[in-house]
Write a protein that holds these residues in place. Structure first.
Motif, mmCIF file in Angstrom:
data_model
loop_
_atom_site.group_PDB
_atom_site.id
_atom_site.type_symbol
_atom_site.label_atom_id
_atom_site.label_comp_id
_atom_site.label_asym_id
_atom_site.label_seq_id
_atom_site.Cartn_x
_atom_site.Cartn_y
_atom_site.Cartn_z
ATOM 1 N N LEU A 295 0.832 -1.205 0.000
ATOM 2 C CA LEU A 295 0.000 0.000 0.000
ATOM 3 C C LEU A 295 0.867 1.256 0.000
ATOM 4 N N ASN A 296 1.900 1.267 0.817
ATOM 5 C CA ASN A 296 2.791 2.432 0.862
ATOM 6 C C ASN A 296 3.560 2.603 -0.441
ATOM 7 N N PHE A 297 3.964 1.493 -1.060
ATOM 8 C CA PHE A 297 4.644 1.554 -2.350
ATOM 9 C C PHE A 297 3.735 2.198 -3.398
ATOM 10 N N ARG A 298 2.474 1.769 -3.412
ATOM 11 C CA ARG A 298 1.515 2.347 -4.364
ATOM 12 C C ARG A 298 1.311 3.834 -4.114
ATOM 13 N N LEU A 299 1.304 4.223 -2.831
ATOM 14 C CA LEU A 299 1.107 5.635 -2.502
ATOM 15 C C LEU A 299 2.319 6.487 -2.830
ATOM 16 N N GLU A 300 3.505 5.884 -2.872
ATOM 17 C CA GLU A 300 4.687 6.624 -3.309
ATOM 18 C C GLU A 300 4.536 7.037 -4.764
ATOM 19 N N ASP A 301 3.982 6.132 -5.584
ATOM 20 C CA ASP A 301 3.788 6.415 -7.002
ATOM 21 C C ASP A 301 2.579 7.298 -7.270
ATOM 22 N N ALA A 302 1.544 7.121 -6.439
ATOM 23 C CA ALA A 302 0.300 7.872 -6.638
ATOM 24 C C ALA A 302 -0.281 8.238 -5.272
ATOM 25 N N PRO A 303 0.179 9.336 -4.682
ATOM 26 C CA PRO A 303 -0.227 9.709 -3.322
ATOM 27 C C PRO A 303 -1.730 9.890 -3.127
ATOM 28 N N GLU A 304 -2.467 10.086 -4.189
ATOM 29 C CA GLU A 304 -3.922 10.292 -4.083
ATOM 30 C C GLU A 304 -4.709 9.024 -4.418
ATOM 31 N N ASP A 305 -4.049 7.885 -4.546
ATOM 32 C CA ASP A 305 -4.709 6.623 -4.889
ATOM 33 C C ASP A 305 -5.755 6.280 -3.818
ATOM 34 N N GLU A 306 -7.021 6.496 -4.153
ATOM 35 C CA GLU A 306 -8.101 6.295 -3.181
ATOM 36 C C GLU A 306 -8.194 4.850 -2.715
ATOM 37 N N TRP A 307 -7.957 3.901 -3.613
ATOM 38 C CA TRP A 307 -8.020 2.489 -3.231
ATOM 39 C C TRP A 307 -6.966 2.200 -2.161
ATOM 40 N N ALA A 308 -5.729 2.614 -2.410
ATOM 41 C CA ALA A 308 -4.651 2.361 -1.450
ATOM 42 C C ALA A 308 -4.886 3.121 -0.148
ATOM 43 N N LEU A 309 -5.322 4.368 -0.238
ATOM 44 C CA LEU A 309 -5.591 5.154 0.972
ATOM 45 C C LEU A 309 -6.685 4.525 1.819
ATOM 46 N N SER A 310 -7.744 4.050 1.188
ATOM 47 C CA SER A 310 -8.848 3.461 1.963
ATOM 48 C C SER A 310 -8.414 2.145 2.616
ATOM 49 N N HIS A 311 -7.637 1.340 1.898
ATOM 50 C CA HIS A 311 -7.147 0.089 2.487
ATOM 51 C C HIS A 311 -6.140 0.353 3.611
ATOM 52 N N LEU A 312 -5.302 1.376 3.440
ATOM 53 C CA LEU A 312 -4.350 1.721 4.484
ATOM 54 C C LEU A 312 -5.082 2.226 5.732
ATOM 55 N N ASP A 313 -6.083 3.074 5.532
ATOM 56 C CA ASP A 313 -6.888 3.545 6.668
ATOM 57 C C ASP A 313 -7.562 2.382 7.382
ATOM 58 N N GLU A 314 -8.121 1.463 6.617
ATOM 59 C CA GLU A 314 -8.784 0.296 7.207
ATOM 60 C C GLU A 314 -7.786 -0.561 7.982
ATOM 61 N N LEU A 315 -6.621 -0.812 7.399
ATOM 62 C CA LEU A 315 -5.588 -1.603 8.074
ATOM 63 C C LEU A 315 -5.157 -0.919 9.367
ATOM 64 N N TYR A 316 -4.926 0.375 9.299
ATOM 65 C CA TYR A 316 -4.519 1.105 10.495
ATOM 66 C C TYR A 316 -5.566 1.004 11.595
ATOM 67 N N ARG A 317 -6.837 1.153 11.261
ATOM 68 C CA ARG A 317 -7.901 1.003 12.266
ATOM 69 C C ARG A 317 -7.865 -0.377 12.887
ATOM 70 N N LYS A 318 -7.626 -1.399 12.060
ATOM 71 C CA LYS A 318 -7.621 -2.786 12.543
ATOM 72 C C LYS A 318 -6.457 -3.099 13.466
ATOM 73 N N VAL A 319 -5.375 -2.320 13.398
ATOM 74 C CA VAL A 319 -4.219 -2.564 14.258
ATOM 75 C C VAL A 319 -4.091 -1.521 15.378
ATOM 76 N N GLY A 320 -5.108 -0.667 15.525
ATOM 77 C CA GLY A 320 -5.158 0.228 16.668
ATOM 78 C C GLY A 320 -4.789 1.675 16.444
ATOM 79 N N VAL A 321 -4.454 2.049 15.226
ATOM 80 C CA VAL A 321 -4.104 3.446 14.959
ATOM 81 C C VAL A 321 -5.396 4.264 15.011
ATOM 82 N N THR A 322 -5.380 5.298 15.844
ATOM 83 C CA THR A 322 -6.572 6.140 15.985
ATOM 84 C C THR A 322 -6.493 7.400 15.130
ATOM 85 N N GLY A 323 -5.334 7.665 14.558
ATOM 86 C CA GLY A 323 -5.171 8.877 13.759
ATOM 87 C C GLY A 323 -4.765 10.068 14.594
ATOM 88 N N LYS A 324 -4.528 9.868 15.886
ATOM 89 C CA LYS A 324 -4.206 10.983 16.785
ATOM 90 C C LYS A 324 -2.711 11.073 17.101
#
Length: 174
Positions: free
Chosen positions: A144-173
């Protein structure tokens, strides 16, 4: 000092960054020494500490490592145990990079031990179209991070990264 007090002391700088890092490294790496979660014990973690902790620290470390043991028991079977190890390793990396806050990681651990939180599960072939054999959650994070390096606005990668982060406890704070 209980684990909550230890986290608060770490936030105030009363527990050194090195001590916190070592405890969290042990949390994420000690399970790698075992094939399943059936035999790992608090003492296995405590033996890995580089210095003898004070009595107050010992109580906090005991609570932290007791959570790790309980998590190992919950996911004791080989496949789930491998996934748990992978998640803990990713969490350590995210904590080290300042993405996952210490208090959020501890809350995630407590929730996972209590059965309120489950480990992330992905069908990587379905999500990615195809994935190499033995592809794991950390590999997915890297992809996901590799894809975002090439396309920082990639909505698919951003949404999956956000979902993964939520699943491992990242609150965004962080």
């Amino acid at each position: 000092m209980n684990i909550k007090e230890w986290v608060e002391a770490a936030q105030r700088g009363e527990v050194t960054e090195d001590d916190v890092q070592q405890a969290l490294w042990l949390l994420s790496n000690t399970p790698l020494l075992y094939d399943t979660g059936e035999t790992v014990a608090v003492e296995d973690y405590m033996r890995g500490l580089e210095r003898q902790p004070s009595a107050a620290e010992t109580e906090a470390y005991g609570e932290l490592f007791d959570l790790a043991v309980a998590l190992s028991r919950r996911y004791a079977e080989a496949e789930a145990y491998d996934r748990m190890q992978d998640v803990l390793s990713l969490q350590f990396d995210l904590w080290a990079r300042g993405v996952l806050r210490l208090e959020d990681w501890i809350a995630w651990l407590q929730g996972a031990v209590q059965g309120r939180i489950d480990l992330p599960v992905y069908d990587f072939d379905e999500v990615l179209g195809s994935a190499p054999e033995e592809f794991m959650i950390q590999d997915f994070h890297d992809e996901l991070n590799f894809r975002l390096e090439d396309a920082p606005e990639d909505e698919w990668a951003l949404s999956h990264l956000d979902e993964l982060y939520r699943k491992v406890g990242v609150t965004g704070k962080a």
